[in-house]
Write a protein that holds these residues in place. Structure first.
Motif, PDB file in Angstrom:
ATOM      1  N   ARG A 126       0.856  -1.198   0.000  1.00 16.17           N
ATOM      2  CA  ARG A 126       0.000   0.000   0.000  1.00 16.17           C
ATOM      3  C   ARG A 126       0.886   1.240   0.000  1.00 16.17           C
ATOM      4  NH1 ARG A 126      -4.547  -1.737   4.568  1.00 16.17           N
ATOM      5  NH2 ARG A 126      -4.904  -3.805   3.682  1.00 16.17           N
ATOM      6  N   GLU A 128       1.366   4.062   1.351  1.00 19.87           N
ATOM      7  CA  GLU A 128       0.997   4.896   2.497  1.00 19.87           C
ATOM      8  C   GLU A 128       2.178   5.791   2.863  1.00 19.87           C
ATOM      9  OE1 GLU A 128      -1.803   3.595   5.067  1.00 19.87           O
ATOM     10  OE2 GLU A 128      -1.343   1.464   4.884  1.00 19.87           O
ATOM     11  N   TYR A 135       3.672   0.491   6.848  1.00 19.06           N
ATOM     12  CA  TYR A 135       4.671   0.308   5.792  1.00 19.06           C
ATOM     13  C   TYR A 135       4.024   0.250   4.420  1.00 19.06           C
ATOM     14  CZ  TYR A 135       7.200  -0.914   9.986  1.00 19.06           C
ATOM     15  OH  TYR A 135       7.738  -0.884  11.238  1.00 19.06           O
ATOM     16  N   GLN A 140       0.908  -9.977   5.834  1.00 21.46           N
ATOM     17  CA  GLN A 140      -0.363 -10.324   6.479  1.00 21.46           C
ATOM     18  C   GLN A 140      -0.555 -11.829   6.486  1.00 21.46           C
ATOM     19  OE1 GLN A 140      -3.727  -8.478   4.556  1.00 21.46           O
ATOM     20  NE2 GLN A 140      -3.616  -6.643   5.828  1.00 21.46           N
ATOM     21  N   ARG A 273     -14.816  -0.326   9.752  1.00 10.63           N
ATOM     22  CA  ARG A 273     -13.732  -0.813   8.900  1.00 10.63           C
ATOM     23  C   ARG A 273     -13.791  -0.172   7.513  1.00 10.63           C
ATOM     24  NH1 ARG A 273     -10.251  -3.877  10.425  1.00 10.63           N
ATOM     25  NH2 ARG A 273      -9.973  -4.973   8.487  1.00 10.63           N
ATOM     26  N   ALA A 296      -4.062  -1.272  15.575  1.00  9.08           N
ATOM     27  CA  ALA A 296      -4.867  -2.354  15.002  1.00  9.08           C
ATOM     28  C   ALA A 296      -3.947  -3.503  14.599  1.00  9.08           C
ATOM     29  CB  ALA A 296      -5.646  -1.844  13.800  1.00  9.08           C
ATOM     30  N   LEU A 297      -4.107  -4.634  15.262  1.00  9.99           N
ATOM     31  CA  LEU A 297      -3.260  -5.785  14.945  1.00  9.99           C
ATOM     32  C   LEU A 297      -3.869  -6.602  13.804  1.00  9.99           C
ATOM     33  CD1 LEU A 297      -2.380  -7.071  18.539  1.00  9.99           C
ATOM     34  CD2 LEU A 297      -1.178  -5.394  17.136  1.00  9.99           C
ATOM     35  N   GLY A 298      -5.173  -6.545  13.691  1.00  9.58           N
ATOM     36  CA  GLY A 298      -5.835  -7.295  12.638  1.00  9.58           C
ATOM     37  C   GLY A 298      -7.313  -7.058  12.700  1.00  9.58           C
ATOM     38  N   ARG A 326       2.869  -5.586  13.038  1.00  9.50           N
ATOM     39  CA  ARG A 326       2.194  -5.033  14.223  1.00  9.50           C
ATOM     40  C   ARG A 326       2.208  -6.053  15.366  1.00  9.50           C
ATOM     41  NH1 ARG A 326      -2.022  -1.295  12.164  1.00  9.50           N
ATOM     42  NH2 ARG A 326      -0.837  -0.112  10.621  1.00  9.50           N
TER      43      ARG A 326
HETATM   44  P1  AMP Z   1      -6.656  -4.202   6.774  1.00 10.57           P
HETATM   45  O1  AMP Z   1      -6.491  -5.087   5.564  1.00 10.57           O
HETATM   46  O2  AMP Z   1      -6.491  -2.743   6.469  1.00 10.57           O
HETATM   47  O3  AMP Z   1      -7.870  -4.531   7.559  1.00 10.57           O
HETATM   48  O4  AMP Z   1      -5.410  -4.536   7.713  1.00 10.57           O
HETATM   49  C1  AMP Z   1      -5.327  -5.695   8.472  1.00 10.57           C
HETATM   50  C2  AMP Z   1      -4.108  -5.568   9.339  1.00 10.57           C
HETATM   51  O5  AMP Z   1      -2.946  -5.455   8.520  1.00 10.57           O
HETATM   52  C3  AMP Z   1      -4.080  -4.305  10.189  1.00 10.57           C
HETATM   53  O6  AMP Z   1      -4.782  -4.493  11.380  1.00 10.57           O
HETATM   54  C4  AMP Z   1      -2.601  -4.134  10.428  1.00 10.57           C
HETATM   55  O7  AMP Z   1      -2.160  -4.987  11.457  1.00 10.57           O
HETATM   56  C5  AMP Z   1      -2.009  -4.604   9.130  1.00 10.57           C
HETATM   57  N1  AMP Z   1      -1.697  -3.462   8.250  1.00 10.57           N
HETATM   58  C6  AMP Z   1      -2.542  -2.807   7.418  1.00 10.57           C
HETATM   59  N2  AMP Z   1      -1.895  -1.832   6.762  1.00 10.57           N
HETATM   60  C7  AMP Z   1      -0.618  -1.872   7.171  1.00 10.57           C
HETATM   61  C8  AMP Z   1       0.564  -1.121   6.858  1.00 10.57           C
HETATM   62  N3  AMP Z   1       0.553  -0.147   5.948  1.00 10.57           N
HETATM   63  N4  AMP Z   1       1.720  -1.450   7.487  1.00 10.57           N
HETATM   64  C9  AMP Z   1       1.759  -2.445   8.398  1.00 10.57           C
HETATM   65  N5  AMP Z   1       0.694  -3.190   8.729  1.00 10.57           N
HETATM   66  C10 AMP Z   1      -0.482  -2.918   8.131  1.00 10.57           C
END
Ligand code: AMP
Length: 437
Positions: A126, A128, A135, A140, A273, A296-298, A326
């Motif tokens: 991503r 970001e 990151y 994941q 979400r 947010a860990l997951g 995370r």
């Molecule tokens: P999401 O797909 O956005 O629901 O993300 C699920 C989990 O992935 C989040 O809770 C974070 O632990 C991790 N995550 C999402 N985006 C990032 C990122 N840019 N860098 C590190 N971990 C991430």
């Protein structure tokens, strides 16, 4: 020096070992609920994410890395015509769309079939603004279950995740599981309208982004971090007050099943979400300590419309994803290691030049028997070789010197007790194989 791109991480051996241990533990715990591994491509067609995740989401509209071949790039520059939509590929920003695409493409849930349960792990991308625990490439681990809309699937998956977190040793006091239901096609439109009307009325107190959200994706206003917006959103209409009877019953069932499983959770009516595909249950695992805004860990939830959205038949689904980096930070905050530092079985130390070839051969023979063995490759002194054996955390040091070569034996030292014994050369491999069996 060319360094790694901003927002990416090298997983050096200790972190890479932890990532492997994290995946292995998840496979072990999740397989008890029938989850099987799946691997899908890291690149997918861009329109899979546009249709699956939603064009209005931040992920798709701002953060996706879309790849074109150098040939297409050249044509684009020369013809000033962008590559055809169909030929665009993107690095996956999340895992669900790809796994659901694979399930639909290979028809893995024919009508009437039992649900399929898959677990995947790998890098996501991503674009970001990089900061600690946020990151551009991160790892994941996730699950997807397709083929059942039963609340038992939601509760089983959330309880399984709580069990996994417990299993890797993160204390339950360090996490909070937040859950909510965001309704379905029947009840969400009227809620969306009510929320939109509320946001329009509160226009003057909301930030610019939330005013845009009010137009395109009103639910996202709950994710705003601005203090003023948060104050406004505290009195916003709650989705749980707008659920249709079927969604309300589903949500009550999920919660009571979790209660029966002894899973601790907190209901959070503001949890929506960021992705468009969720229906009914949504949940998030948050660290309660030391992680700041990136806590947010997951998270995940139910997505009963996604398979249809990407061209398959209507197939309900549920999934979640955990961010490895995370989790690693949360483990660090809690002072817990993923893996015990491991060492090698035998270090072969040479006391003379003539011993180096026999040592090389012996190391190969030991490795062929499944024993981890190492030797010096730099012509170090015996003292320096022993230092290296210690650094490698060797259980045994095996000495080969002029006496050993002459007498056809090896001297073996237990690196912990410092006891020594000699073994005839022709028995070394079999004796050590028995010891390390
Ligand atoms: P999401 O797909 O956005 O629901 O993300 C699920 C989990 O992935 C989040 O809770 C974070 O632990 C991790 N995550 C999402 N985006 C990032 C990122 N840019 N860098 C590190 N971990 C991430």
């Amino acid at each position: 020096m060319i360094t790694s791109p901003e927002g990416t991480n090298d997983l050096l051996p200790s972190a890479a070992s932890s990532w492997i241990a994290f995946k292995a533990k998840a496979l072990e715990v999740f397989s008890r609920c029938g989850y099987l591994p799946i691997e899908t491509p890291i690149i997918e067609r861009t329109n899979l994410f546009m249709r699956g995740i939603g064009e209005a989401t931040d992920i798709v509209s701002k953060e996706m890395y879309t790849a074109i071949s150098s040939e297409n790039l050249r044509r684009w520059i020369e013809d000033e015509e962008p590559p055809k939509q169909k030929s665009r590929l993107s690095l996956r920003p999340e895992g669900t769309a790809g796994v659901v695409r694979a399930i639909v493409q290979h028809d893995l849930v024919p009508p009437g079939a039992a649900p399929v349960k898959f677990v995947y792990a790998g890098p996501m991308f991503r674009a970001e603004r990089p900061q600690k625990d946020r990151y551009r490439q991160f790892n994941q681990l996730g699950i997807e279950c397709l083929g059942s809309d039963s609340p038992t699937i939601d509760a089983e998956a959330i309880a399984m995740l709580a069990g996994f977190i417990d299993n890797i040793g993160l204390p339950s006091g360090n996490i909070d599981i937040l859950i909510n239901s965001i309704g379905c096609d029947t009840c969400r439109p009227s809620y969306r309208d009510a929320l939109q009307a509320f946001l329009f009325e509160s226009r003057d107190s909301l930030c610019e982004t939330c005013n845009t959200r009010a137009e395109i994706n009103p639910l996202r206003a709950f994710d705003c971090k601005q203090e003023e917006c948060r104050k406004v959103m505290a009195s916003a209409p709650r989705v749980t007050d707008h659920l249709c009877p079927a969604c309300r019953e589903h949500f009550e069932d999920v919660k009571s099943l979790l209660d029966e499983s002894g899973v601790r959770y907190t209901e959070d009516p503001s949890l929506v979400r960021g992705l468009d595909y969720y229906t009914r249950t949504v949940f998030e695992v948050q660290a309660t300590e030391g992680m700041g805004a990136q806590n947010a860990l997951g998270g995940g939830g139910r997505y009963d419309k996604l398979a249809e959205e990407i061209g398959g038949r209507s197939t309900p689904g549920f999934g979640f994803a955990l961010g490895y980096e995370r989790f690693a930070s949360a483990m660090e905050v809690a002072g817990i290691a993923f893996t015990e530092p491991s060492g090698i079985d035998v270090f072969i130390a040479c006391a003379c030049e003539e011993a180096r070839r026999p040592a090389f051969r012996l190391a190969q023979e030991l490795r062929a028997k499944g024993i981890s063995a190492d030797i010096d490759h730099q012509g170090k002194s015996l003292k320096a070789q022993l230092k290296l054996a210690n650094k490698l955390n060797a259980s045994l040091a095996l000495f080969l010197g002029p006496d050993e070569l002459e007498g056809e034996y090896a001297t073996i030292r237990d690196m912990r007790t410092h006891e020594e014994l000699t073994i005839p050369s022709n028995e070394v491999v079999s004796k050590l194989a028995r010891k390390f069996e």
